[in-house]
Design a protein around this motif. Structure first.
Motif, PDB file in Angstrom:
ATOM      1  N   ALA B  14       0.846  -1.204   0.000  1.00  8.25           N
ATOM      2  CA  ALA B  14       0.000   0.000   0.000  1.00  8.25           C
ATOM      3  C   ALA B  14       0.874   1.244   0.000  1.00  8.25           C
ATOM      4  N   MET B  15       1.934   1.210   0.805  1.00 14.35           N
ATOM      5  CA  MET B  15       2.826   2.356   0.864  1.00 14.35           C
ATOM      6  C   MET B  15       3.458   2.608  -0.500  1.00 14.35           C
ATOM      7  N   GLU B  16       3.926   1.547  -1.136  1.00 16.70           N
ATOM      8  CA  GLU B  16       4.546   1.727  -2.453  1.00 16.70           C
ATOM      9  C   GLU B  16       3.557   2.346  -3.429  1.00 16.70           C
ATOM     10  N   ASP B  17       2.330   1.794  -3.385  1.00 15.60           N
ATOM     11  CA  ASP B  17       1.310   2.347  -4.277  1.00 15.60           C
ATOM     12  C   ASP B  17       1.103   3.835  -4.006  1.00 15.60           C
ATOM     13  N   PHE B  18       1.061   4.137  -2.719  1.00 16.64           N
ATOM     14  CA  PHE B  18       0.823   5.528  -2.334  1.00 16.64           C
ATOM     15  C   PHE B  18       1.911   6.427  -2.920  1.00 16.64           C
ATOM     16  N   TRP B  19       3.178   6.018  -2.737  1.00 14.98           N
ATOM     17  CA  TRP B  19       4.259   6.853  -3.227  1.00 14.98           C
ATOM     18  C   TRP B  19       4.260   6.918  -4.748  1.00 14.98           C
ATOM     19  N   ALA B  20       3.879   5.804  -5.393  1.00 13.28           N
ATOM     20  CA  ALA B  20       3.801   5.809  -6.862  1.00 13.28           C
ATOM     21  C   ALA B  20       2.760   6.808  -7.324  1.00 13.28           C
ATOM     22  N   MET B  21       1.636   6.831  -6.571  1.00 13.51           N
ATOM     23  CA  MET B  21       0.590   7.784  -6.943  1.00 13.51           C
ATOM     24  C   MET B  21       1.088   9.217  -6.802  1.00 13.51           C
ATOM     25  N   VAL B  22       1.772   9.458  -5.668  1.00 13.03           N
ATOM     26  CA  VAL B  22       2.283  10.814  -5.432  1.00 13.03           C
ATOM     27  C   VAL B  22       3.230  11.223  -6.549  1.00 13.03           C
ATOM     28  N   LEU B  23       4.103  10.291  -6.929  1.00 14.52           N
ATOM     29  CA  LEU B  23       5.075  10.595  -7.982  1.00 14.52           C
ATOM     30  C   LEU B  23       4.371  10.908  -9.299  1.00 14.52           C
ATOM     31  N   ALA B  24       3.366  10.065  -9.612  1.00 15.41           N
ATOM     32  CA  ALA B  24       2.626  10.290 -10.856  1.00 15.41           C
ATOM     33  C   ALA B  24       1.945  11.647 -10.826  1.00 15.41           C
ATOM     34  N   GLY B  25       1.351  11.956  -9.647  1.00 17.34           N
ATOM     35  CA  GLY B  25       0.679  13.242  -9.515  1.00 17.34           C
ATOM     36  C   GLY B  25       1.642  14.398  -9.759  1.00 17.34           C
ATOM     37  N   LEU B  26       2.836  14.268  -9.181  1.00 20.01           N
ATOM     38  CA  LEU B  26       3.840  15.322  -9.344  1.00 20.01           C
ATOM     39  C   LEU B  26       4.224  15.488 -10.806  1.00 20.01           C
ATOM     40  N   LYS B  27       4.374  14.341 -11.500  1.00 25.61           N
ATOM     41  CA  LYS B  27       4.749  14.409 -12.923  1.00 25.61           C
ATOM     42  C   LYS B  27       3.701  15.184 -13.710  1.00 25.61           C
ATOM     43  N   VAL B  28       2.427  14.852 -13.450  1.00 28.65           N
ATOM     44  CA  VAL B  28       1.334  15.550 -14.147  1.00 28.65           C
ATOM     45  C   VAL B  28       1.383  17.043 -13.837  1.00 28.65           C
ATOM     46  N   TRP B  29       1.568  17.330 -12.559  1.00 26.39           N
ATOM     47  CA  TRP B  29       1.619  18.710 -12.104  1.00 26.39           C
ATOM     48  C   TRP B  29       2.709  19.485 -12.841  1.00 26.39           C
ATOM     49  N   VAL B  30       3.923  18.921 -12.881  1.00 24.41           N
ATOM     50  CA  VAL B  30       5.051  19.590 -13.533  1.00 24.41           C
ATOM     51  C   VAL B  30       4.763  19.776 -15.021  1.00 24.41           C
ATOM     52  N   CYS B  31       4.200  18.730 -15.661  1.00 26.58           N
ATOM     53  CA  CYS B  31       3.870  18.869 -17.090  1.00 26.58           C
ATOM     54  C   CYS B  31       2.902  20.012 -17.323  1.00 26.58           C
ATOM     55  N   LEU B  32       1.896  20.087 -16.451  1.00 25.12           N
ATOM     56  CA  LEU B  32       0.919  21.168 -16.574  1.00 25.12           C
ATOM     57  C   LEU B  32       1.601  22.528 -16.471  1.00 25.12           C
ATOM     58  N   ILE B  33       2.451  22.642 -15.433  1.00 20.48           N
ATOM     59  CA  ILE B  33       3.142  23.919 -15.224  1.00 20.48           C
ATOM     60  C   ILE B  33       3.938  24.305 -16.465  1.00 20.48           C
ATOM     61  N   VAL B  34       4.728  23.336 -16.935  1.00 23.08           N
ATOM     62  CA  VAL B  34       5.610  23.651 -18.062  1.00 23.08           C
ATOM     63  C   VAL B  34       4.796  24.048 -19.279  1.00 23.08           C
ATOM     64  N   SER B  35       3.764  23.265 -19.583  1.00 18.93           N
ATOM     65  CA  SER B  35       3.037  23.552 -20.819  1.00 18.93           C
ATOM     66  C   SER B  35       2.165  24.783 -20.691  1.00 18.93           C
ATOM     67  N   LEU B  36       1.491  24.933 -19.572  1.00 17.56           N
ATOM     68  CA  LEU B  36       0.529  26.022 -19.473  1.00 17.56           C
ATOM     69  C   LEU B  36       1.156  27.345 -19.063  1.00 17.56           C
ATOM     70  N   LEU B  37       2.280  27.279 -18.344  1.00 18.61           N
ATOM     71  CA  LEU B  37       2.813  28.536 -17.834  1.00 18.61           C
ATOM     72  C   LEU B  37       4.196  28.863 -18.388  1.00 18.61           C
ATOM     73  N   MET B  38       5.082  27.885 -18.408  1.00 22.93           N
ATOM     74  CA  MET B  38       6.451  28.232 -18.763  1.00 22.93           C
ATOM     75  C   MET B  38       6.621  28.437 -20.258  1.00 22.93           C
ATOM     76  N   VAL B  39       6.020  27.553 -21.052  1.00 21.42           N
ATOM     77  CA  VAL B  39       6.197  27.688 -22.505  1.00 21.42           C
ATOM     78  C   VAL B  39       5.623  29.016 -23.016  1.00 21.42           C
ATOM     79  N   PRO B  40       4.404  29.379 -22.597  1.00 25.93           N
ATOM     80  CA  PRO B  40       3.925  30.703 -23.023  1.00 25.93           C
ATOM     81  C   PRO B  40       4.845  31.810 -22.557  1.00 25.93           C
ATOM     82  N   ALA B  41       5.394  31.664 -21.342  1.00 26.06           N
ATOM     83  CA  ALA B  41       6.291  32.703 -20.841  1.00 26.06           C
ATOM     84  C   ALA B  41       7.533  32.789 -21.699  1.00 26.06           C
ATOM     85  N   MET B  42       8.037  31.628 -22.089  1.00 28.22           N
ATOM     86  CA  MET B  42       9.276  31.647 -22.867  1.00 28.22           C
ATOM     87  C   MET B  42       9.070  32.297 -24.218  1.00 28.22           C
TER      88      MET B  42
END
Lengths: 195, 459
Positions: B14-42
């Motif tokens: 369960a713990m491993e799953d939990f951390w995997a979920m957190v990691l996946a969530g972070l990846k999505v979050w970073v992708c969103l940031i980069v595409s929606l905010l950083m690329v337009p800024a650049m």
């Protein structure tokens, strides 16, 4: 940060100040806001330095005298009540107040009290007379170094001569009132506070 | 025992799953940031997310204002002034009015006991409200903008309003602020890395183009990190190379605001620590002007270095804030003449923030830099207008002080700010005695001025 001003002033206090000075509720809260912004030490009282931090007041030739008027005899701090009491002298005289209850004590902003306030700014030693020296002191503050001692002396002599009626070479409060009877004190010693 | 080990295994899975979920969530979050905010800024275009956010915000604030006004029938609208000073005249006019009541004495100078009334009344007026001290604290808002910090007259209005305020607190502190902090750190880190990288390039033309691109991109990311909405006006007047850009100063964010639309050479004191790292990195890619603390006292040295920079037409325009300190954006205070003695073309810029969405003023007496930036990041947004004004030159027979005042009044007029001659340094220092002596001289001429006339006539 956080809510300032009016929450630190209780309703009873506002009512008391209203009765004593005649200011309206919103004027009192606004002036309290000003009082706290001047109070850099945040201890609920103002010192002379707090007043001198206002640049326009610091360059006023009679600034020190005005600041002095706020502080009771021999004290170095003034609280909000004292602050309001002194400011009340400069409230304009409203028409409906002239016909108020005759048994009530005279309001702080009556013509006579305004003149008394001005008189006390001259009469530093509070002996109820403006002596030649006291007059010279105020004159010197107003003109700085631009007028010689002799000329200033003769101006002071002439002023006392015009006002003095009982020949004691000084100006009493009644003589002061007589000299200024044609001056529109109500307008000249009043500030049009907004609500 | 078997049950225990089974339980352990389930838990660890369960713990491993939990951390995997957190990691996946972070990846999505970073992708969103980069595409929606950083690329337009650049690349300098906008996806319209902030515009939508602002529109919703404006609607909510209008609704809140209406609610407050309908409940609060006494209409406690904050006045812009405590008393009415429209009928006040100059010293001459007032004293003449006071002296009207009696004839002028033939000799001995023109003085009456009531002369002092003028000074007393002006003094009390200044105690109640003065033009200067109010500029060093944040502007009062006419209507509340749902931020606790601007709430002067705390009053419970209605449940709905309190709920909206609570929701606002949650959104600002829990969603927007972490996002903004992350963006700001990305922006600054990228600035250091990017400028250092560009600094290694030998080719001049490519280097300066790249350096400008890196600077603007990083400032755009930082601006997103503060939710800045900036409207630039009159872009044809934008400062050119070899010129000096002067603007009114409200906060350190002014630099981010201006650098979103152009590249400037910064001027300032070299700091240590994080700030120093930033300064040195920036200086590697294009010339900025950083002074040692001791050098700043030597005005000739400072002027010479600035003049050398300005005379080199390939270098970026210098950005200067002649007020010397932060003012609360309701007025423009005295412009120090130093900036106007360098020579070269002056490009005035007026910056006006909209206080409804967030107060940009840095009250350095009350907040240090870090708490100030946190306050910025927990406001709704920073909205401002920037006007580029036509270039100005020093005219024949005009000294630096007059030139400075001329530029100041142009900026004040455009930005809708009060034009004051008082020195911003009065925030900390005492006013000079010479001003009081001026007042005394003026009054003296009203007492004995008539004497001089008379003695002149009798000759």
């Amino acid at each position: 940060m956080g809510s300032r001003a009016s929450t630190l002033l209780r309703e009873e206090e506002i009512e008391e100040i209203k009765k004593e000075t005649g200011f309206s509720h919103s004027q009192i809260t606004r002036l309290y806001s000003r009082f706290t912004s001047l109070d850099k030490g945040e201890n609920g009282t103002l010192s002379r330095e707090d007043f001198q931090r206002i640049p326009e007041l610091a360059i006023n030739p009679l600034g020190d005298r005005i600041i002095n008027a706020f502080f009771p005899e021999g004290e170095d701090q003034v609280n909000f009540r004292g602050f309001m009491r002194t400011l009340a002298h400069f409230r304009p005289i409203e028409d409906n107040e002239k016909n108020k209850d005759p048994t009530a004590s005279e309001p702080l902003n009556s013509r006579s009290n305004k003149l008394l306030f001005a008189f006390r700014l001259y009469d530093l030693d509070r002996d109820d007379k403006i002596s030649r020296d006291e007059l010279l002191q105020v004159l010197r503050m107003m003109v700085g170094v631009n007028i010689s001692d002799e000329q200033l002396g003769s101006i002071a002599d002439r002023t006392i001569q015009e006002a003095d009626q009982n020949g004691d070479n000084s100006i009493s409060f009644n003589e002061f009132i007589k000299v200024l009877e044609k001056v529109d004190v109500e307008q000249k010693m009043s500030i049009r506070f907004l609500h | 025992n078997i049950l225990n080990s089974c339980g352990d295994r389930v838990r660890s899975v369960a713990m491993e799953d939990f951390w995997a979920m957190v990691l996946a969530g972070l990846k999505v979050w970073v992708c969103l940031i980069v595409s929606l905010l950083m690329v337009p800024a650049m690349f300098g275009f906008s996806l319209g997310i902030s515009e939508t956010y602002m529109k919703i915000l404006v609607k909510i604030l209008e609704w809140a204002t209406l609610r407050i006004q309908t409940v609060n029938k006494e209409q406690r609208i904050i006045q812009s002034s405590s008393f009415n000073s429209e009928e006040d005249g100059s010293m001459e006019e007032e004293l003449r009015g006071l002296r009207r009541s009696r004839p002028k004495p033939p000799v001995g100078g023109d003085f009456t006991l009531s002369d002092c009334f003028y000074f007393y009344r002006r003094g009390i007026e200044d105690i109640v409200e003065d033009e200067v001290t109010q500029r060093f604290s944040s502007e009062e808002l006419v209507s509340w903008n749902l931020l606790t910090r601007t709430n002067i007259d705390f009053q419970y209005i209605s449940l709905k309003l309190t709920m909206v305020w609570g929701l606002g607190v949650f959104i600002r502190y829990c969603i927007l602020t972490p996002l903004r902090i992350m963006l700001a750190s990305i922006g600054l880190t990228w600035l250091v890395i990017g400028t250092t990288a560009v600094g290694f390039l030998p080719n001049w033309r490519l280097k300066s183009w790249l350096s400008e691109w890196v600077h603007v991109m990083c400032y755009r990311i930082c601006a997103r990190g503060l939710s800045c909405t900036i409207h630039y006006h009159n872009k044809e007047n934008r400062p050119r190379k070899g010129g000096i850009c002067v603007a009114n100063h409200t906060s350190p964010i002014d630099i981010v605001i201006l650098c979103n639309d152009g590249c400037y050479a910064m001027v300032g004191q070299s700091h240590g620590g994080l700030m120093g790292v930033l300064q040195r990195a920036m200086a590697r890619s294009c010339p900025h002007i950083w002074f040692e603390r001791a050098d700043m006292k030597d005005r000739h040295l400072v002027t010479k270095r600035l003049r050398d920079h300005v005379n080199d037409k390939t270098k970026l325009p210098i950005l200067l804030f002649p007020e010397g300190t932060c003012i609360n954006n309701t007025s423009v205070m005295m412009f120090k003449k130093g900036s106007f003695e360098i020579g070269g073309t002056i490009y005035p810029v007026a910056i006006k923030y909209d206080p409804q969405f967030g107060d940009a003023f840095w009250n350095s007496a009350k907040y240090n830099m870090v708490s100030y930036l946190l306050r910025m990041m927990t406001s709704w947004a920073i909205v401002c207008n920037v006007w580029y004004l036509p270039a100005m030159h020093q005219q024949e027979g005009e000294d630096a002080v007059q030139f400075a005042n001329r530029v100041k009044s142009v900026i004040a007029h455009q930005g809708g700010l009060v034009d004051l001659s008082w020195d911003g340094g009065l925030k900390r220092a005492k006013v000079k005695d010479t001003y009081r002596e001026e007042q005394q001289k003026k009054y003296s001429s009203m007492v004995v001025g008539s004497e001089e006339d008379r003695s002149g006539n009798s000759d």
